[in-house]
Design an enzyme around this catalytic site. Structure first.
Site, PDB file in Angstrom:
ATOM      1  N   VAL A  83      33.731  54.355  46.773  1.00 56.88           N
ATOM      2  CA  VAL A  83      34.959  53.623  46.464  1.00 56.88           C
ATOM      3  C   VAL A  83      36.180  54.538  46.474  1.00 56.88           C
ATOM      4  CG1 VAL A  83      33.841  51.768  45.182  1.00 56.88           C
ATOM      5  CG2 VAL A  83      34.552  53.839  43.963  1.00 56.88           C
ATOM      6  N   LEU A 144      33.441  44.662  36.838  1.00 58.89           N
ATOM      7  CA  LEU A 144      32.631  44.850  35.637  1.00 58.89           C
ATOM      8  C   LEU A 144      33.246  45.930  34.762  1.00 58.89           C
ATOM      9  CD1 LEU A 144      30.702  43.184  37.380  1.00 58.89           C
ATOM     10  CD2 LEU A 144      28.836  44.697  36.652  1.00 58.89           C
ATOM     11  N   LYS A 148      33.195  49.845  25.828  1.00 62.46           N
ATOM     12  CA  LYS A 148      33.857  51.126  25.543  1.00 62.46           C
ATOM     13  C   LYS A 148      35.301  51.161  26.020  1.00 62.46           C
ATOM     14  CE  LYS A 148      29.396  53.413  25.509  1.00 62.46           C
ATOM     15  NZ  LYS A 148      28.697  52.094  25.484  1.00 62.46           N
TER      16      LYS A 148
END
Length: 347
Positions: A83, A144, A148
């Protein structure tokens, strides 16, 4: 969580719009060889009926292993790529209708020691997914996230919060284009890669005490099938700009240990660098923009500023004043017996 059923459902409903919109379409999954990616792709192939599924990941070995797992299904396309590489993403997204962005660096302690690597993948890589999706004319993108990312105290959480904001505000960037972005945020997943389950079982069989980071810790727990269903539902729920959070149970980490290894001894080793005592999925500040949707199945955090035609769900109910979704103040809890049942059903 039950699957949806009506393709013409309004925003805020989960009765089929997500799954049916993906039927006959082309779907790309970044990080598609991970635990979520494999489960999501299996669900697409078995139940949804896509025309084409593009698996985009950087690991040649994992791609080969997953190809064997799916038996070289002719609907699957395999792209080696990172990516971080915008040009490769653009090539992979040619004629893609929907994107699930699951690629990320995720280990909390690794992020503390390799911060810029996490920034390059989780932040810059996310912006690349946004750019490539708009350029390719993708209809919808679901990214997604993680618990956290809410009030982050570690590098991993900080990069995921940044990614969340990039995707939500990517709708401003794409306002004159058809592409829309949404985010799903959830907690620990049973059966995911790197699970503590086999380690704890091996220690217990050897008669050793189980290391617990802090005996007071609480966490959220979601199964892989429910995480997959949540993403499918989000494709039907979203108009762009939503951050969706599941209404799922919390558990004590000590109960998780006892569910994995009943009767095992436990000892406290202290929190690791960047680790929280309790996890949070919606902060009090985010709670001011949160709605209860889908008959209590999910929470939705609405965008602060929406210039792209965002539509609030008609059935959304505001959460109470001062609401905070955290694992220590949750209204749903798993006991050790509940966790043992979940683990047995989702090995």
């Amino acid at each position: 969580m039950n699957a949806p059923a009506d393709a013409n459902a309004p925003a805020g409903s989960t009765d089929g719009a997500g799954s049916s919109s993906l039927a006959g379409s082309s779907v790309l999954v970044t990080g598609g060889t991970g635990s979520f990616g494999k489960a999501f792709i299996r669900r697409l192939l078995d139940d949804v009926g896509p025309k084409r599924v593009v698996i985009f990941s950087r690991d040649e070995l994992k791609q080969w292993e997953v190809r064997q797992h799916f038996g070289d299904d002719p609907r699957l396309r395999w792209f080696i790529g990172d990516v971080r590489d915008l040009d490769r993403l653009r090539r992979a997204m040619h004629k893609v209708d929907y994107v699930v962005h699951a690629a990320a660096l995720k280990q909390v302690d690794t992020g503390e020691y390799n911060p810029y690597e996490f920034v390059k993948t989780n932040v810059l890589g996310s912006q690349n997914v946004i750019e490539a999706s708009i350029d390719a004319g993708v209809k919808k993108v679901v990214a997604l996230s993680t618990d956290k990312a809410s009030s982050p105290i570690n590098l991993y959480g900080a990069t995921k919060l940044t990614a969340d904001k990039l995707f939500i505000n990517g709708n401003h960037y794409a306002a004159a284009y058809p592409t829309r972005f949404a985010v799903v945020r959830y907690g620990n997943v049973t059966g995911s890669r790197g699970s503590i389950v086999p380690k704890f079982r091996a220690l217990h069989e050897a008669g050793e005490s189980l290391p617990i980071t802090d005996l007071r810790c609480t966490r959220f727990l979601i199964t892989l099938p429910d995480a997959v269903q949540m993403v499918l539902d989000t494709f039907g729920l979203m108009t762009g700009g939503e951050l969706i959070v599941p209404h799922i149970p919390s558990h004590m980490v000590t109960d998780l240990a006892q569910a994995i290894a009943p009767g095992a001894k436990m000892h406290d080793i202290g929190l690791r660098p960047g680790e929280k005592l309790h996890e949070e999925m919606i902060s009090p500040e985010e709670g001011r923009r949160a709605l209860i949707i889908a008959d209590g199945k999910y929470y939705m955090i609405q965008p602060e500023l929406a210039t792209w035609g965002y539509e609030a769900p008609a059935d959304g109910v505001p959460v109470p004043d001062g609401f905070r979704c955290a694992s220590d103040v949750n209204d749903l809890w798993y006991s050790a017996e509940d966790i043992a049942r979940v683990l047995a059903e989702n090995p």
